[in-house]
Motif scaffolding. Structure first.
Motif, short mmCIF file in Angstrom:
data_model
loop_
_atom_site.label_atom_id
_atom_site.label_comp_id
_atom_site.label_asym_id
_atom_site.label_seq_id
_atom_site.Cartn_x
_atom_site.Cartn_y
_atom_site.Cartn_z
N MET A 1 -17.15 -4.96 5.29
CA MET A 1 -15.88 -4.32 4.91
C MET A 1 -15.86 -2.88 5.43
SD MET A 1 -13.56 -5.07 2.07
CE MET A 1 -12.43 -4.15 1.07
N ILE A 2 -14.87 -2.58 6.25
CA ILE A 2 -14.77 -1.21 6.77
C ILE A 2 -13.71 -0.45 5.99
CG2 ILE A 2 -14.20 0.19 8.79
CD1 ILE A 2 -15.14 -2.13 10.54
N LYS A 3 -14.14 0.65 5.39
CA LYS A 3 -13.20 1.46 4.62
C LYS A 3 -13.18 2.88 5.15
CE LYS A 3 -13.85 -0.79 0.14
NZ LYS A 3 -14.28 -0.53 -1.26
N VAL A 4 -11.97 3.41 5.31
CA VAL A 4 -11.82 4.82 5.67
C VAL A 4 -11.23 5.53 4.46
CG1 VAL A 4 -10.67 6.45 7.22
CG2 VAL A 4 -11.52 4.27 8.11
N LEU A 5 -11.94 6.52 3.97
CA LEU A 5 -11.48 7.26 2.79
C LEU A 5 -11.12 8.69 3.20
CD1 LEU A 5 -12.94 4.85 1.42
CD2 LEU A 5 -13.68 6.44 -0.37
N LYS A 6 -9.98 9.15 2.71
CA LYS A 6 -9.59 10.52 3.01
C LYS A 6 -9.42 11.30 1.71
CE LYS A 6 -6.45 13.84 3.29
NZ LYS A 6 -5.29 14.26 2.46
N PHE A 7 -9.97 12.51 1.67
CA PHE A 7 -9.85 13.34 0.48
C PHE A 7 -9.10 14.62 0.81
CE2 PHE A 7 -13.26 10.47 -0.26
CZ PHE A 7 -13.12 10.11 -1.60
N GLY A 8 -8.13 14.96 -0.02
CA GLY A 8 -7.31 16.15 0.19
C GLY A 8 -8.00 17.41 -0.29
#
Ligand code: ASP
Ligand code: MG
Length: 441
Positions: A1-8
């Motif tokens: 499972m490929i997940k891209v997480l972005k945090f502000g």
């Protein structure tokens, strides 16, 4: 499972929050983590850049740099242990670069270089922390794979090639910067304010990820702007098109360009709250919520309306094309348009060439320009065939003078233009009458 997480910015805005981000990144098994700069950084860097072009601002620039030093060193001191010295040295070199660029300010080039430093420093600190707590973490330099052409379009083919080469180990947490890129001149540049979401979506698309998660400090996309209106609620499920429309028309939670790369590859986007990871948040995918008619309201301020009155329009063809050509010449996008037989109203939010546009349009007839307007956009299943829909919407804003209404092409949205002074009253009234408890139980 490929997940891209972005945090502000708020999610990485303090040592305490960065620790929460590390927990989330770990438990989600994030493949790539895309970070914004610590909250307030980019604003400070914009300020430094603009002060750099003015005379006698040295002390204000030095004060702003000191403020950044205070912010980042506090975070580093609270967060890091064995990497503390390395992080503080990195911070000093970043601050020195900012100060040097400010002293020898080159228009555009220096500004872009200065603006990139927030993401570079924040991601470096976070990567060190991940390593310190025993994670296998690698810091990737986004300008190496995020490149734009002369029209500021990202080279997605290059991104796909490079990122797939770089991201090759399942056990590694890859950390990188949102927002920044390399432009066609080979200089460091950016994707525009708030662009980290877009970076994450592009990276998700390039990796053919299973999901993209955008982590902020609220629990997903709300049905109306919680900063303006009371009694809003998070929406759990929303279609790509709706989310794109809401983001474009002012929903601050998501950069408007974010949806397209994910929609193209059918990658769901989850909006989640760093401060409350257990909250459901919003899932944006190709699934629509068919159970309700009205889904959400968003508003976009600083809209200028331009009206062209011309009897030459009467039964003429080619008139609109000539009008549009003026906007095209000045690369100014039009948001809304309505036409009558002898007049056209259009709205723009980019007014940098307004004077030139106005002058050229004057050859067509009488021109009226009004500033300080707001587009209020309602999205939902607004099927053309539904009886009474327009009446319900108009009743919900009874008493508010409308300048323009646009409903048609998508049957997903209706956009209305009002003087900004009516915005709050209008949005609250829509919230109460169209989104009352009975409508979303
Ligand atoms: N730091 C940048 C900004 O404040 C990019 C972002 O946060 O998405 O605009
Ligand atoms: Mg943002």
């Amino acid at each position: 499972m490929i997940k891209v997480l972005k945090f502000g910015g708020t999610s990485v805005g303090s040592a305490k929050n960065m620790k929460m981000v590390a927990d989330i990144v770990t438990s989600e098994k994030a493949t790539v983590t895309v970070l914004s700069a610590m909250s307030g950084t980019t604003d400070s860097l914009v300020r430094i850049s603009s002060l750099s072009t003015q005379a006698n601002k040295r002390s204000e620039i030095a004060e702003t740099i000191d403020m950044l030093r205070e912010k980042y060193s506090t975070c580093i001191n609270q967060l890091l242990d064995s990497h503390k010295g390395e992080a503080l040295a990195k911070m000093e070199s970043v601050l020195e670069l900012i100060s040097n660029e400010s002293d020898n300010f080159r228009e555009y080039t220096s500004e872009r270089l200065i603006l990139s430093q927030g993401e570079l420093l924040t991601s470096a600190i976070f990567a060190m922390y991940m390593q310190e707590i025993g994670r296998k973490a690698v810091l990737l330099n986004a300008p190496d794979f995020m490149r734009t052409d002369e029209d500021q379009k990202v080279d997605t083919a290059l991104l796909e090639k490079k990122i797939n080469e770089l991201v090759d180990d399942k056990e590694t947490f890859y950390i990188t910067q949102g927002f920044i890129c390399t432009n066609h001149r080979g200089e460091i540049d950016n994707l525009g304010r708030g662009g980290s979401d877009y970076s994450a979506a592009l990276i998700g698309g390039a990796l053919n990820a299973d999901e993209v998660q955008v982590w902020t400090d609220i629990d997903g996309m709300h049905n109306n702007d919680p900063r303006v209106v009371e009694g809003t609620y998070p929406i759990h499920k929303m279609s790509f098109d709706e989310a794109a429309e809401l983001a474009y028309f002012g929903a601050k939670i998501l950069h408007p360009a974010t949806i397209q790369p994910c929609k193209d590859k059918d990658i769901p986007v989850f909006l989640k709250n760093t401060m409350d990871p257990a909250a459901e948040g919003t899932k944006i995918s190709d699934e629509d919520d068919e159970t309700r008619i009205f889904h959400a309201v968003a508003a976009k301020d600083n809209i200028t309306v331009i009206r062209i009155y011309s009897t030459r329009m009467l039964m003429a063809y080619g008139f609109l094309r000539r009008v549009f050509e003026v906007f095209e010449k000045y690369r100014t996008p039009i948001d809304m348009i309505t036409t009558a037989e002898v007049s056209v109203s259009l709205t723009v939010d980019n007014t940098s060439h307004l004077d030139e546009i106005e002058k050229e349009l004057a050859s067509f007839g009488k021109i009226e320009v009004e500033q300080d307007n707001t587009i209020v956009c309602l999205v939902g299943n607004l099927e053309h065939s539904q009886k009474g829909l327009a009446a319900t919407i108009m009743n919900s804003i009874h008493g508010i003078p409308l300048k323009m209404i646009s409903y048609g092409a998508s049957h997903r949205s209706i956009a209305m233009l009002v003087d900004t002074k009516y915005k709050k009253e209008m949005m609250q009234s829509m919230n109460d009458k169209l989104f009352g408890k009975e409508n979303h139980a």
